[in-house]
Design a protein around this motif. Structure first.
Motif, PDB file in Angstrom:
ATOM      1  N   ASP A  60       0.862  -1.182   0.000  1.00  0.00           N
ATOM      2  CA  ASP A  60       0.000   0.000   0.000  1.00  0.00           C
ATOM      3  C   ASP A  60       0.902   1.237   0.000  1.00  0.00           C
ATOM      4  O   ASP A  60       1.454   1.611   1.033  1.00  0.00           O
ATOM      5  CB  ASP A  60      -0.905  -0.013   1.231  1.00  0.00           C
ATOM      6  N   LEU A  61       1.047   1.858  -1.169  1.00  0.00           N
ATOM      7  CA  LEU A  61       1.912   3.022  -1.300  1.00  0.00           C
ATOM      8  C   LEU A  61       1.410   4.189  -0.462  1.00  0.00           C
ATOM      9  O   LEU A  61       2.200   4.904   0.163  1.00  0.00           O
ATOM     10  CB  LEU A  61       2.018   3.447  -2.770  1.00  0.00           C
ATOM     11  N   ALA A 113       3.995  -2.620   3.516  1.00  0.00           N
ATOM     12  CA  ALA A 113       4.023  -3.866   2.755  1.00  0.00           C
ATOM     13  C   ALA A 113       3.831  -5.018   3.725  1.00  0.00           C
ATOM     14  O   ALA A 113       4.174  -4.920   4.900  1.00  0.00           O
ATOM     15  CB  ALA A 113       5.352  -4.015   2.021  1.00  0.00           C
ATOM     16  N   ILE A 114       3.272  -6.096   3.219  1.00  0.00           N
ATOM     17  CA  ILE A 114       3.097  -7.307   4.018  1.00  0.00           C
ATOM     18  C   ILE A 114       3.877  -8.428   3.339  1.00  0.00           C
ATOM     19  O   ILE A 114       3.656  -8.732   2.169  1.00  0.00           O
ATOM     20  CB  ILE A 114       1.605  -7.720   4.130  1.00  0.00           C
ATOM     21  N   LEU A 115       4.817  -9.003   4.093  1.00  0.00           N
ATOM     22  CA  LEU A 115       5.547 -10.174   3.633  1.00  0.00           C
ATOM     23  C   LEU A 115       4.927 -11.400   4.279  1.00  0.00           C
ATOM     24  O   LEU A 115       4.544 -11.360   5.450  1.00  0.00           O
ATOM     25  CB  LEU A 115       7.023 -10.086   4.017  1.00  0.00           C
ATOM     26  N   THR A 116       4.834 -12.475   3.535  1.00  0.00           N
ATOM     27  CA  THR A 116       4.271 -13.706   4.081  1.00  0.00           C
ATOM     28  C   THR A 116       5.279 -14.848   3.940  1.00  0.00           C
ATOM     29  O   THR A 116       6.141 -14.821   3.061  1.00  0.00           O
ATOM     30  CB  THR A 116       2.966 -14.113   3.365  1.00  0.00           C
ATOM     31  N   ALA A 117       5.132 -15.813   4.812  1.00  0.00           N
ATOM     32  CA  ALA A 117       5.954 -17.019   4.754  1.00  0.00           C
ATOM     33  C   ALA A 117       5.153 -18.167   5.331  1.00  0.00           C
ATOM     34  O   ALA A 117       4.252 -17.958   6.146  1.00  0.00           O
ATOM     35  CB  ALA A 117       7.245 -16.823   5.536  1.00  0.00           C
ATOM     36  N   GLN A 118       5.484 -19.353   4.893  1.00  0.00           N
ATOM     37  CA  GLN A 118       4.821 -20.541   5.407  1.00  0.00           C
ATOM     38  C   GLN A 118       5.837 -21.366   6.169  1.00  0.00           C
ATOM     39  O   GLN A 118       6.972 -21.561   5.719  1.00  0.00           O
ATOM     40  CB  GLN A 118       4.231 -21.364   4.263  1.00  0.00           C
ATOM     41  N   HIS A 119       5.414 -21.820   7.345  1.00  0.00           N
ATOM     42  CA  HIS A 119       6.256 -22.708   8.163  1.00  0.00           C
ATOM     43  C   HIS A 119       5.360 -23.810   8.671  1.00  0.00           C
ATOM     44  O   HIS A 119       4.344 -23.542   9.306  1.00  0.00           O
ATOM     45  CB  HIS A 119       6.877 -21.923   9.323  1.00  0.00           C
ATOM     46  N   SER A 120       5.733 -25.033   8.390  1.00  0.00           N
ATOM     47  CA  SER A 120       4.872 -26.187   8.646  1.00  0.00           C
ATOM     48  C   SER A 120       3.581 -25.949   7.876  1.00  0.00           C
ATOM     49  O   SER A 120       3.619 -25.712   6.688  1.00  0.00           O
ATOM     50  CB  SER A 120       4.645 -26.383  10.138  1.00  0.00           C
ATOM     51  N   VAL A 180      12.432   3.388   2.122  1.00  0.00           N
ATOM     52  CA  VAL A 180      12.920   2.704   0.918  1.00  0.00           C
ATOM     53  C   VAL A 180      12.109   3.040  -0.326  1.00  0.00           C
ATOM     54  O   VAL A 180      12.314   2.438  -1.378  1.00  0.00           O
ATOM     55  CB  VAL A 180      12.967   1.174   1.127  1.00  0.00           C
ATOM     56  N   GLU A 181      11.211   3.994  -0.212  1.00  0.00           N
ATOM     57  CA  GLU A 181      10.381   4.347  -1.367  1.00  0.00           C
ATOM     58  C   GLU A 181      11.074   5.381  -2.224  1.00  0.00           C
ATOM     59  O   GLU A 181      11.855   6.184  -1.713  1.00  0.00           O
ATOM     60  CB  GLU A 181       9.029   4.874  -0.886  1.00  0.00           C
ATOM     61  N   LYS A 205      10.620  -1.463  10.371  1.00  0.00           N
ATOM     62  CA  LYS A 205      10.885  -0.219   9.637  1.00  0.00           C
ATOM     63  C   LYS A 205      12.065  -0.486   8.721  1.00  0.00           C
ATOM     64  O   LYS A 205      13.207  -0.529   9.161  1.00  0.00           O
ATOM     65  CB  LYS A 205      11.179   0.926  10.601  1.00  0.00           C
ATOM     66  N   ALA A 206      11.779  -0.690   7.443  1.00  0.00           N
ATOM     67  CA  ALA A 206      12.789  -1.121   6.479  1.00  0.00           C
ATOM     68  C   ALA A 206      13.823  -0.044   6.201  1.00  0.00           C
ATOM     69  O   ALA A 206      13.484   1.110   5.960  1.00  0.00           O
ATOM     70  CB  ALA A 206      12.118  -1.537   5.179  1.00  0.00           C
ATOM     71  N   ARG A 207      15.073  -0.425   6.265  1.00  0.00           N
ATOM     72  CA  ARG A 207      16.186   0.412   5.801  1.00  0.00           C
ATOM     73  C   ARG A 207      16.623  -0.070   4.420  1.00  0.00           C
ATOM     74  O   ARG A 207      17.051   0.703   3.593  1.00  0.00           O
ATOM     75  CB  ARG A 207      17.376   0.329   6.757  1.00  0.00           C
ATOM     76  N   ILE A 208      16.519  -1.381   4.220  1.00  0.00           N
ATOM     77  CA  ILE A 208      16.819  -1.987   2.918  1.00  0.00           C
ATOM     78  C   ILE A 208      15.734  -3.017   2.648  1.00  0.00           C
ATOM     79  O   ILE A 208      15.410  -3.833   3.503  1.00  0.00           O
ATOM     80  CB  ILE A 208      18.201  -2.675   2.922  1.00  0.00           C
TER      81      ILE A 208
END
Length: 160
Positions: free
Chosen positions: A68-69, A74-81, A94-95, A122-125
């Motif tokens: 969402d600019l 941003a939403i990152l997702t991952a799956q575990h089990s 980073v924008e 809070k993303a720096r990279i």
């Protein structure tokens, strides 16, 4: 950085002239620990929760689920089990970046706890690492942790 004049090295007058190589003892450096941020610890996306200290530098990864600019989020997702995990990322620093939904991203940043929400990174990279071998990254993180734990134990044994 403060530079002091060394014995045997004339002070530059008029046009600047090179006095390289300077002896390192000529330069008083501020402590590197004061200048550099702490090394970021790798966290798996399923480990990021309210127990991660506020302001802690961390690295994590996941697939870009949404961006969402307008909210710089941003939403990152991952799956575990069999469970899916979400990591909220503040992208203000980073924008603009070319968001590629569904691609794998790695983020380096600091945690921030927001009221009524889970922790936010809070993303720096924020780097697209599409094609990265995620199982191999997970294995490398586990090996790094084993190494650091072993090194810590050896240090503690030497001091006691």
């Amino acid at each position: 950085m403060h530079v002091t004049r060394c014995r045997g090295v004339p002070a530059a007058r008029g046009r600047a002239r090179s006095v390289w190589p300077l002896r390192l003892s000529c330069i008083r450096w501020p402590s590197l620990c004061e200048m550099l941020p702490s090394a970021a610890v790798y966290y798996f996306p399923w480990e990021i929760n309210s127990s991660v200290p506020e302001g802690e530098a961390l690295r994590t990864f996941g697939r870009l689920h949404c961006y969402d600019l307008a909210r710089s989020e941003a939403i990152l997702t991952a799956q575990h089990s069999s469970a899916h995990y979400h990591v909220c990322v503040d992208t203000r620093f980073v924008e603009p970046f070319q968001a590629q939904l569904g691609s794998c991203y790695m983020v380096l940043g600091e945690t921030e706890h927001r009221e009524g929400e889970g922790p936010v990174v809070k993303a720096r990279i924020l780097t697209c690492v599409e094609g990265m071998n995620v199982p191999l990254l997970e294995q490398a993180i586990q090996e790094q942790r084993k190494y650091f734990n072993k090194r810590q134990e050896q240090t503690e044994n030497r001091t006691s």
